[in-house]
Design an enzyme around this catalytic site. Structure first.
Site, PDB file in Angstrom:
ATOM      1  CG  HIS A 447      -2.030  -0.898   1.182  1.00 55.69           C
ATOM      2  ND1 HIS A 447      -2.351  -1.759   2.196  1.00 55.69           N
ATOM      3  CD2 HIS A 447      -2.945  -1.087   0.232  1.00 55.69           C
ATOM      4  CE1 HIS A 447      -3.413  -2.441   1.866  1.00 55.69           C
ATOM      5  NE2 HIS A 447      -3.797  -2.055   0.673  1.00 55.69           N
ATOM      6  NE  ARG A 547      -3.669  -1.817 -11.831  1.00 55.94           N
ATOM      7  CZ  ARG A 547      -2.751  -1.018 -12.397  1.00 55.94           C
ATOM      8  NH1 ARG A 547      -2.782   0.269 -12.188  1.00 55.94           N
ATOM      9  NH2 ARG A 547      -1.805  -1.530 -13.174  1.00 55.94           N
ATOM     10  NE  ARG A 583      -7.840  -4.791 -14.084  1.00 58.82           N
ATOM     11  CZ  ARG A 583      -6.538  -4.741 -13.813  1.00 58.82           C
ATOM     12  NH1 ARG A 583      -5.662  -4.917 -14.796  1.00 58.82           N
ATOM     13  NH2 ARG A 583      -6.102  -4.489 -12.602  1.00 58.82           N
ATOM     14  CD  GLU A 670      -3.789  -8.573 -17.868  1.00 60.46           C
ATOM     15  OE1 GLU A 670      -3.274  -7.995 -16.912  1.00 60.46           O
ATOM     16  OE2 GLU A 670      -4.897  -9.169 -17.800  1.00 60.46           O
ATOM     17  CG  ASN A 693       2.254  -3.542 -15.397  1.00 61.43           C
ATOM     18  OD1 ASN A 693       3.076  -2.866 -15.999  1.00 61.43           O
ATOM     19  ND2 ASN A 693       1.264  -3.012 -14.704  1.00 61.43           N
ATOM     20  CG  ASP A 694      -0.093  -9.462 -15.251  1.00 61.12           C
ATOM     21  OD1 ASP A 694       0.712  -9.978 -14.457  1.00 61.12           O
ATOM     22  OD2 ASP A 694      -1.134  -8.897 -14.890  1.00 61.12           O
ATOM     23  NE  ARG A 704       2.691  -7.078 -11.927  1.00 60.98           N
ATOM     24  CZ  ARG A 704       1.497  -6.634 -12.291  1.00 60.98           C
ATOM     25  NH1 ARG A 704       0.686  -7.408 -13.023  1.00 60.98           N
ATOM     26  NH2 ARG A 704       1.097  -5.431 -11.983  1.00 60.98           N
ATOM     27  CB  CYS A 738      -4.112   0.024 -19.489  1.00 57.82           C
ATOM     28  SG  CYS A 738      -4.440  -1.721 -19.254  1.00 57.82           S
TER      29      CYS A 738
END
Ligand code: PEP
Ligand code: MG
Length: 799
Positions: A447, A547, A583, A670, A693-694, A704, A738
């Site tokens: 966080h 998200r 999403r 992804e 990212n994925d 990652r 994205c």
């Protein structure tokens, strides 16, 4: 003013109910409340004589209202009326109202000097707000209200909406005027309801940001409206706390300053144990709790984090354990630390990386209390403002590291070096005093990192064990990931000046479209995890990624459809009703949803993630799709499904979605398999959005979240670029990106040159990405060379 009697089987229950209710009104406005509860302080039961005495104590010429709990409480109260003087008994009224809610409503209403009858009616409707909110069948009946002859519009500014206390103040205010006042929530359409009734106001469930129409008629209509406007402007009497998590940092990715080391243990060397260890602990826990309360109230969307910290602090079992250790002869700090270290170790031992990272929350709570034990407020010690969560570049609370003293006083903002970044620190540190944050740990799901990034505070993660001397000037450039313990100061300051200028110009130009020199317009949108991301961003053409699992990630129970619609609309409104791409829940891997527990998987990134989860358990997804469809009826919405691999999955998702109406529908690309067969997958779609990212972690087989393989997981790896190129050539529909690669202005140009038409970036980068695109001539970008490059470093050199 009427008097009130509370009859309960339990003294503790009666006293606590009264304590809760009187909180709602100012001390000088409270009615007399007498409690007749329990046979003694600990024995349950009711006693008619005690009730009679309580009636005598609360007696008033205006009458007495008696609230009761269960069974024999009623019999005792009835019997008590036989014992009191008949002239008193005749103005006593027993009510079947619920004890807690009824008492709160009664106290608030009585405080305005209303009649016994009106107070009793209010108390009986005490459950109205809850029933209405939960949709209980036995919903409240109330006389229909007309909106009033005159009206004004006010906005609810309170962080938790028009909750009990501000509502009580409103009710108290309007009942002091000769007017009938109503409220209508213009954002939900609920109302008009009686503004003089706490229970009716509760049924509105008005949230922060909602606009209320206040209607009034009667002799003092104008006066009451003016008074309500004033109260609303004063946040309905709630202390106005500047959201601690704002304002943010420079938004730059480069920083220099003296190192402030805040990754050492709290210094308890001056602590001397005595025979009052438990009271000392209780005091420290109390102060820590007050701080966390304030942080929660001030924390806006991040308030949930402090709610979780409060839960860790208030855990009765842990406190009992600490007290038992103290009883065995251990000092308070050692006992406290032992228990919370064990809890942190338990989190760390869990398989789930997200749960592992919660250990840092435990340590944050641990250290907050230890700081107060080290420097108790009662000893007159200058407790650090905001507690240990506010690392002090001034050295105020800077603990020592490796024997080196923390800097005494810094003239310039420092670089905070932390082992790991907890959310409390990220949300509360004074961004004007901190030039940047260097985190030793590499994780990006904590966080703390999420909060700091959303505040635009320069941050570099994963600097490892590099030796840093407290007070020594250090610098970092997150663009290259370099952390420098002996920087060339002039060069870094020149870079900062350049980047600041670049940023200022970019922000000024941000609203203009990102049209390249060769005439291609690329939409640049913002990634949203909390509503504030949409509020803070400048120049975004909408949101390319909401998200949802982050938006509701602090919830312990699933959000309702209404709550989801509300959050989605808030995001859309903040973005001027430009399209938002919602999403659907993307859980699994490193992202659990607390309210949708998953079974342990040996290899969670290759397990049930994203859409895969919901094929077995579609209920939550169905609720979310309902919320998305409802949002789409009011504002442009795109819906996007994550972690798609096969055409069957797309068919299934489209079937679950049902009629598309005005929704645009897409999937995330992804998984390499999805990139390779995008033509098949996209047949029925409006767009695809590449999650770099994925896609990078799956293409390079580099987790990652694992710092050890971080250099492999580079989004500019030509293998990843080849997959992106393949998607653009074959999708047959609009292609967006994205993933975080779109937040890098240089990479953004390459992506646009490859044919991507929509880029969604983190908020602070949106103006920079737009500015860089405007300078680019895409026809001049050598995409063939990038695709054929040897490695990511060569691509970077080309850019
Ligand atoms: C991605 O994988 O690139 C993406 C945008 O999704 P997330 O980072 O939320 O997994
Ligand atoms: Mg992803």
């Amino acid at each position: 003013m009427i008097g009130i009697v509370v009859v309960s089987h339990s003294r503790a229950l009666g006293d606590a109910a009264v304590a809760l209710a009187v909180e709602m009104v100012a001390e000088d406005k409270r009615p007399v409340i007498a409690v007749a509860a329990g046979l003694d302080a600990t024995t349950f039961g009711t006693d008619a004589m005690a009730v009679a005495e309580a009636v005598g104590a609360a007696d008033s010429p205006d009458g007495v209202l008696v609230l009761l709990d269960l069974g024999s409480a009623v019999l005792s109260a009835e019997l008590a009326l036989e014992f009191v003087d008949p002239s008193v008994a005749e103005h006593v009224r027993l009510t079947s109202a619920p004890l807690v809610e009824g008492l709160v409503a009664a106290v608030v209403t009585a405080s305005t000097g209303t009649s016994l009858e009106a107070v009793a009616a209010e108390a009986s409707r005490g459950l109205a707000g809850k029933q209405d909110h939960l949709g209980d069948v036995a919903a409240v009946e109330s006389a229909p209200m007309v909106a009033g002859d005159q009206s004004v519009e006010v906005v609810v500014g309170n962080a938790h909406g028009l909750h009990a206390r501000p509502a009580a103040r409103l009710v108290g205010l309007v009942n002091g005027f000769e007017a009938v006042v109503t409220l209508t929530d213009l954002d939900t359409g609920k109302g008009p309801v009686d503004a003089g009734s706490l229970s009716m106001v509760a049924t509105l469930n008005a949230q922060q940001g909602h606009r209320l129409r206040v209607g009034a008629s009667g002799a003092q209509a104008a006066e009451v409206l003016a008074a309500v406007e004033e109260l609303a402007a004063d946040n309905f009497g709630d202390a106005v706390v500047v959201a601690a998590s704002r304002p943010g940092g420079s938004g730059l990715d480069v920083a220099i300053g003296p190192a402030v080391l805040a990754d050492a243990a709290v210094d308890l060397s001056g602590y001397v144990a005595g025979d009052n260890e438990v009271p000392r602990l209780d005091e420290a826990v109390g102060v820590a709790g007050d701080e966390l309360d304030a942080l929660r109230d001030a924390g806006g969307e991040h308030g949930g984090i402090f709610e979780a910290h409060l839960a860790m602090l208030d855990d009765r079992k842990l406190l009992e354990e600490v007290r038992a250790t103290i009883a065995g002869g251990t000092s308070a700090p050692v006992a406290w630390k032992q228990t919370y270290d064990t809890l942190a170790a338990t989190f760390e031992a869990l398989d789930d990386p997200y749960q592992q990272e919660r250990a840092q929350d435990v340590r944050s709570v641990r250290d907050r209390v230890l700081q107060h034990l080290a420097a108790p407020a009662s000893a007159g010690a200058p407790a650090a403002e905001g507690g240990p969560a506010e690392p002090a570049p001034s050295g105020r609370a800077g603990p020592s590291v490796d024997g080196a003293a923390a800097p005494a006083q810094l003239d310039t903002p420092g670089i905070l070096v932390v082992g790991e970044l907890d959310a409390a620190t990220a949300a509360t540190l004074d961004a004007t005093q901190v030039a940047g944050i260097a985190v030793r740990a590499a994780g990006t799901t904590g966080h703390g990192v999420i909060v700091a990034r959303s505040r635009g505070i320069p941050l570099v993660a994963g600097i490892g064990d590099v030796a840093v001397r407290a007070g020594a000037v250090v610098a970092f450039d997150a663009r290259s990931g370099v952390f420098d313990t002996a920087p060339d100061e002039d060069r870094v300051r020149a870079t900062i000046a350049d980047r600041l200028g670049e940023r200022e110009r970019a922000i000024a130009d941000a609203p203009a479209p990102a049209t390249t020199r060769d005439g291609r317009t690329i939409d640049v949108l913002v990634n949203v995890g909390v509503v504030q991301d949409a509020v803070d961003v400048r120049g975004a053409d909408g949101s390319g990624l909401v998200r949802t699992e982050v938006l509701f990630g602090n919830r312990r129970t699933a959000p309702t459809v209404d709550e989801q619609v509300e959050a989605f609309l808030a995001i859309a409104r903040a973005l001027g009703n430009k399209p938002i791409t919602i999403r659907t829940w993307d859980i699994g891997g490193d992202k659990p949803l607390p309210f949708l527990p998953q079974e342990h998987e040996p290899n969670p990134f290759l397990g049930e993630r994203g859409l895969r989860v919901f094929r077995r358990r579609p209920e939550l997804l169905r609720d979310q799709l309902a919320a998305i469809r409802r949002t789409a009826a009011e504002t442009p919405v795109h819906v996007m499904f994550p972690m798609v691999t096969t055409a069957d999955e797309v068919d299934w998702a489209l079937h679950e979605l049902g009629p598309r109406d005005n929704l645009e529908v897409g999937i995330m690309v992804e998984v390499p398999a999805a990139a390779l067969r995008v033509a098949t997958l996209a047949k029925e779609l409006d767009f695809v959005s590449i999650g770099t990212n994925d896609l990078t972690q799956y293409t390079t087989a580099a987790d990652r979240t694992n710092a050890a393989v971080a250099p492999l997981a580079d989004g500019l790896d030509p293998a990843v670029l080849q997959l992106i190129d393949q998607v653009v050539r074959n999708a047959g529909v609009r292609v967006a990106v994205c993933g975080d690669l779109a937040s890098d202005p240089q990479a953004a140009v390459l992506l646009a040159a490859l044919g991507v038409t929509e880029l969604s970036a983190v908020g602070p980068q949106v103006p920079l990405v737009k500015a860089r695109l405007r300078q680019a001539d895409l026809s001049q970008v050598d995409t063939a060379a990038a695709l054929a490059a040897r490695d990511a470093a060569q691509v970077r050199a080309l850019l």
